[in-house]
Scaffold this motif. Structure first.
Motif, PDB file in Angstrom:
ATOM      1  N   GLN A  52      34.200 -17.280   7.552  1.00  9.46           N
ATOM      2  CA  GLN A  52      34.607 -16.097   6.781  1.00  9.46           C
ATOM      3  C   GLN A  52      35.469 -16.512   5.581  1.00  9.46           C
ATOM      4  N   LEU A  75      27.594 -20.822   6.009  1.00  8.81           N
ATOM      5  CA  LEU A  75      26.424 -20.400   6.800  1.00  8.81           C
ATOM      6  C   LEU A  75      26.326 -21.179   8.108  1.00  8.81           C
ATOM      7  N   ASP A  92      28.543  -9.669  18.156  1.00  9.39           N
ATOM      8  CA  ASP A  92      29.051  -8.736  17.140  1.00  9.39           C
ATOM      9  C   ASP A  92      30.259  -7.950  17.640  1.00  9.39           C
ATOM     10  N   PHE A  96      33.697  -8.228  15.674  1.00  9.64           N
ATOM     11  CA  PHE A  96      34.124  -7.076  14.866  1.00  9.64           C
ATOM     12  C   PHE A  96      35.014  -6.076  15.598  1.00  9.64           C
ATOM     13  N   ILE A 261      39.563  -6.869   6.609  1.00  5.83           N
ATOM     14  CA  ILE A 261      38.431  -6.877   5.678  1.00  5.83           C
ATOM     15  C   ILE A 261      37.121  -7.058   6.446  1.00  5.83           C
ATOM     16  N   PRO A 266      32.305  -1.864  10.864  1.00  3.72           N
ATOM     17  CA  PRO A 266      32.099  -1.468  12.263  1.00  3.72           C
ATOM     18  C   PRO A 266      33.262  -0.652  12.830  1.00  3.72           C
TER      19      PRO A 266
ATOM     20  N   TRP B  72      30.411  -7.880  -1.096  1.00  9.56           N
ATOM     21  CA  TRP B  72      30.264  -7.366   0.277  1.00  9.56           C
ATOM     22  C   TRP B  72      30.084  -8.449   1.327  1.00  9.56           C
ATOM     23  N   ILE B  73      30.118  -9.714   0.945  1.00  5.56           N
ATOM     24  CA  ILE B  73      29.889 -10.761   1.956  1.00  5.56           C
ATOM     25  C   ILE B  73      30.979 -10.727   3.018  1.00  5.56           C
ATOM     26  N   THR B  74      32.224 -10.622   2.586  1.00  7.40           N
ATOM     27  CA  THR B  74      33.319 -10.646   3.570  1.00  7.40           C
ATOM     28  C   THR B  74      33.352  -9.365   4.405  1.00  7.40           C
ATOM     29  N   ARG B  75      32.633  -8.329   3.961  1.00  8.25           N
ATOM     30  CA  ARG B  75      32.654  -7.056   4.693  1.00  8.25           C
ATOM     31  C   ARG B  75      31.306  -6.697   5.309  1.00  8.25           C
ATOM     32  N   ALA B  76      30.370  -7.642   5.337  1.00  7.66           N
ATOM     33  CA  ALA B  76      29.057  -7.344   5.930  1.00  7.66           C
ATOM     34  C   ALA B  76      29.272  -6.908   7.383  1.00  7.66           C
ATOM     35  N   PRO B  77      28.499  -5.892   7.834  1.00  2.53           N
ATOM     36  CA  PRO B  77      28.858  -5.239   9.098  1.00  2.53           C
ATOM     37  C   PRO B  77      28.396  -5.930  10.383  1.00  2.53           C
ATOM     38  N   SER B  78      27.648  -7.022  10.307  1.00  2.84           N
ATOM     39  CA  SER B  78      27.284  -7.748  11.530  1.00  2.84           C
ATOM     40  C   SER B  78      27.137  -9.212  11.147  1.00  2.84           C
ATOM     41  N   LEU B  79      27.118 -10.054  12.149  1.00  3.05           N
ATOM     42  CA  LEU B  79      26.991 -11.490  11.854  1.00  3.05           C
ATOM     43  C   LEU B  79      25.657 -11.774  11.183  1.00  3.05           C
ATOM     44  N   ARG B  81      23.809  -9.708   9.327  1.00  8.24           N
ATOM     45  CA  ARG B  81      23.817  -9.225   7.933  1.00  8.24           C
ATOM     46  C   ARG B  81      24.656 -10.156   7.043  1.00  8.24           C
ATOM     47  N   LYS B  82      25.733 -10.681   7.610  1.00  6.03           N
ATOM     48  CA  LYS B  82      26.576 -11.573   6.825  1.00  6.03           C
ATOM     49  C   LYS B  82      25.809 -12.842   6.471  1.00  6.03           C
ATOM     50  N   GLN B  83      25.086 -13.385   7.438  1.00  6.45           N
ATOM     51  CA  GLN B  83      24.324 -14.609   7.167  1.00  6.45           C
ATOM     52  C   GLN B  83      23.215 -14.353   6.144  1.00  6.45           C
ATOM     53  N   LEU B  86      24.821 -13.828   2.663  1.00  6.97           N
ATOM     54  CA  LEU B  86      25.352 -15.080   2.112  1.00  6.97           C
ATOM     55  C   LEU B  86      24.194 -15.995   1.677  1.00  6.97           C
ATOM     56  N   TRP B 135      28.215  -0.265   1.526  1.00  9.91           N
ATOM     57  CA  TRP B 135      27.267  -1.231   2.091  1.00  9.91           C
ATOM     58  C   TRP B 135      25.825  -0.878   1.679  1.00  9.91           C
TER      59      TRP B 135
END
Lengths: 274, 329
Positions: A52, A75, A92, A96, A261, A266, B72-79, B81-83, B86, B135
């Protein structure tokens, strides 16, 4: 920053009591093997929080090439976190829906990025540790941990190399880059002892062959870091009093902001799927 | 992510006396026969200039385009979605890099191009001067902005300049993943809670018109289209591509239960496509001039990254020089 007092059993009891009364989100279903779960959370949270942090660089790095590399590191780490946390429960939910007291990462990974020198020093210290640890863990008696670590070790070998190359370039670059690297080293070095700490939970997992003993990798870690810093024409800093607590949920002030942040969506929309 | 011709003035100057008519004729014949022009081949100066401008604009768009989604990368709502996000933004950086390299083959250095971006001389796609508020904007960008980008870029795989065409082959493969992930994220929102549906429609309302602007000014107002098409730098007109985008996207929106924010939108049986309302070209030209809502933020972020990274680039160069000196000693 004064070091934290050692965690006493009664502190843990208080934390547990508060948790039961719902001041914090209860972690997903309590698992039947607490020492294993605890260990998975430590591994997963280290990777998640550092991933992160590195992702904050995206679009803002010193060059396009560096931007690409930092995104790769991030990644890999988020991928490892997903696997470790997935073994501990619902990845998740764990990422979260926990609050700071339930996060098990070390202080080093949650430190703000600072400038590029601090980010690279932090990454050198951590990835060297992580690489040595994952290599040992690939022989864990727990097949899931062994598998994730074996895959992760290949990725982290590159992290370690990249971070070492940058620390050498920056340490042995210009006056400014040297000063910044020293500053980053001073910032991060305080959190080194925590990497090698073995508490009761970890001792149990080590005894069962699930976890690797970090004390066994410390000499190699020190000689490897010493060699990189030597090439960077930098002195190895003197050890300071340990700052501990992350493994039991007592963190720096920075983690709460990072979670605010990261967890915002969620938390704001608890019924939503994404 | 994409490019379009943003200039309003014709940029093709009369061929000067230095250009040999025989060389020019041979060049035109090769292009007309769909042969690739390579860096060492002779080419008219206007062709070179047009390409440098187009490819560097395209590269800048990729790099500036990292910012709205990076938000929005730091706030993506699931792992997951973040991957995905990014990886996608990382792809944009990669596209920027190959495009800068392609432009460098025409004799302009990356530093010069970046300097032109930071001074405001070089343009980048207008779309990135709009903010990402929720989002759902990330879903909308993937679906619409990358969708429009693909439509612009697929024909560029056959563009006459070899390095540009080859860069586009790789870029297009990645863009199709970008669009799919955007549509998938939008599907989740459009089928989600009331709050998610609201977010989805709101983002669609805000991104629809700027997406149509991505194809550039209307053909009658695009002075360079004819020359660029003759040189095979461009293969379809702005209006043709815009129409194609509307025809493909409207049914996708209907499938999601989203309302297209255009009261004039109507299927036209005769033309076998949709009629749609007029794009607000005043807004488009204002955004091209740098008056987009977050244009200042975007340029500030780019300049800061570059300026704050200067000491790193200097250190790398200084270290390399020391290393060479030691090796030579």
């Amino acid at each position: 920053m004064p070091s934290l007092p050692p965690i006493r059993p009664e502190d843990e009891a208080v934390a547990e009591k508060v948790r039961l009364h719902g001041a914090f989100d209860a972690p997903a279903e309590l698992p039947h093997d607490p020492a294993r779960t605890e260990y998975l959370l430590r591994l997963g949270d280290d990777a998640l929080i550092l991933g992160q942090r590195l992702s904050e660089w995206c679009g803002h790095a010193p060059s396009v090439e560096v931007d690409l590399s930092l995104a790769n590191l991030s990644l890999d780490l988020i991928g490892q976190a997903t696997l470790f946390l997935g073994e501990a429960g619902d990845a998740d939910q764990l990422a979260f829906k926990r609050d700071v007291l339930d996060f098990r990462n070390c202080w080093l990974v949650e430190q703000p990025n600072g400038d590029f020198a601090r980010t690279m020093v932090r990454h050198l210290l951590f990835s060297t540790w992580q690489h040595l640890l994952y290599q040992r863990l690939s022989a864990s008696t727990d097949p899931a941990i062994a598998g994730i670590a074996a895959k992760g070790a290949k990725e982290i070998a590159y992290h370690r190399e990249l971070a070492a190359e940058w620390v050498v370039r920056l340490g042995d670059g210009t006056e400014e880059s040297r000063a910044r690297t020293l500053d980053g080293l001073g910032w991060c070095w305080r959190f080194v002892p925590e990497l090698f700490e073995v508490d009761e939970q970890l001792a149990d997992a080590i005894a069962r062959g699930i976890a690797a003993d970090p004390r066994e990798i410390e000499p190699e870690w020190r000689s490897s870091i010493g060699a990189v810093l030597g090439e960077a024409t930098l002195e190895v800093p003197a050890d300071t009093r340990p700052i501990l607590g992350g493994r039991r949920g007592h963190h720096s002030e920075h983690l709460g902001h990072l979670l605010a942040i990261m967890q915002y969506l969620p938390r704001t929309y608890p019924d939503a799927n994404w | 992510m994409y490019t379009t011709e943003l200039g309003k003035q014709p940029n093709v100057k009369p061929i000067g006396p230095a250009e040999d008519p025989a060389l020019l004729e041979a060049f035109e014949a090769r292009v007309a026969a769909d042969e690739f022009i390579e860096p060492k081949d002779w080419m008219p100066e206007a062709y070179r200039r047009t390409l440098v401008r187009q490819i560097s604009q395209h590269a800048h768009s990729e790099i500036v385009g990292m910012l709205p989604e990076g938000n929005w990368i730091t706030r993506a709502p699931s792992l997951r979605r973040k991957q995905i996000l990014l990886a996608k933004v990382q792809d944009e950086a990669g596209h920027g890099l190959y495009l800068y390299c392609a432009a460098e083959t025409l004799g302009t250095s990356r530093e010069e191009m970046i300097e032109a971006l930071h001074s405001g001389k070089a343009k980048y796609s207008t779309i990135f001067n709009y903010p990402t508020l929720t989002w759902a904007d990330i879903a909308a960008i993937g679906w619409l902005v990358d969708g429009a980008a693909i439509m612009n870029q697929v024909p560029l795989q056959r563009t006459s300049y070899g390095p540009y065409a080859r860069a586009m082959v790789r870029v297009c493969k990645e863009e199709s993943f970008h669009q799919r992930q955007g549509y998938e994220a939008m599907t989740e929102l459009a089928n989600g809670t009331a709050a998610q549906k609201r977010m989805a429609q709101d983002a669609f309302n805000r991104w629809w018109w700027p997406s149509l602007m991505m194809f550039g000014p209307p053909d009658e107002n695009s002075p360079n289209t004819a020359q660029s098409m003759r040189w095979r730098i461009k293969r379809d007109t702005n209006d043709e591509l815009r129409q194609k985008f509307v025809d493909i996207t409207v049914p996708q929106a209907e499938y999601l239960g989203l309302t297209v924010p255009d009261s004039a939108l109507k299927w036209n049986d005769d033309k076998g496509g949709y009629d749609f309302g007029e794009v607000d070209w005043d807004e488009f030209y204002a955004v091209v001039r740098g008056e987009g809502p977050v244009a200042r933020e975007r340029m500030t972020a780019r300049r800061e990254a570059w300026e704050q990274g200067a000491w790193v680039r200097e250190a790398a160069a200084a270290h390399e020089a020391k290393r060479r000196k030691r090796a030579a000693a």
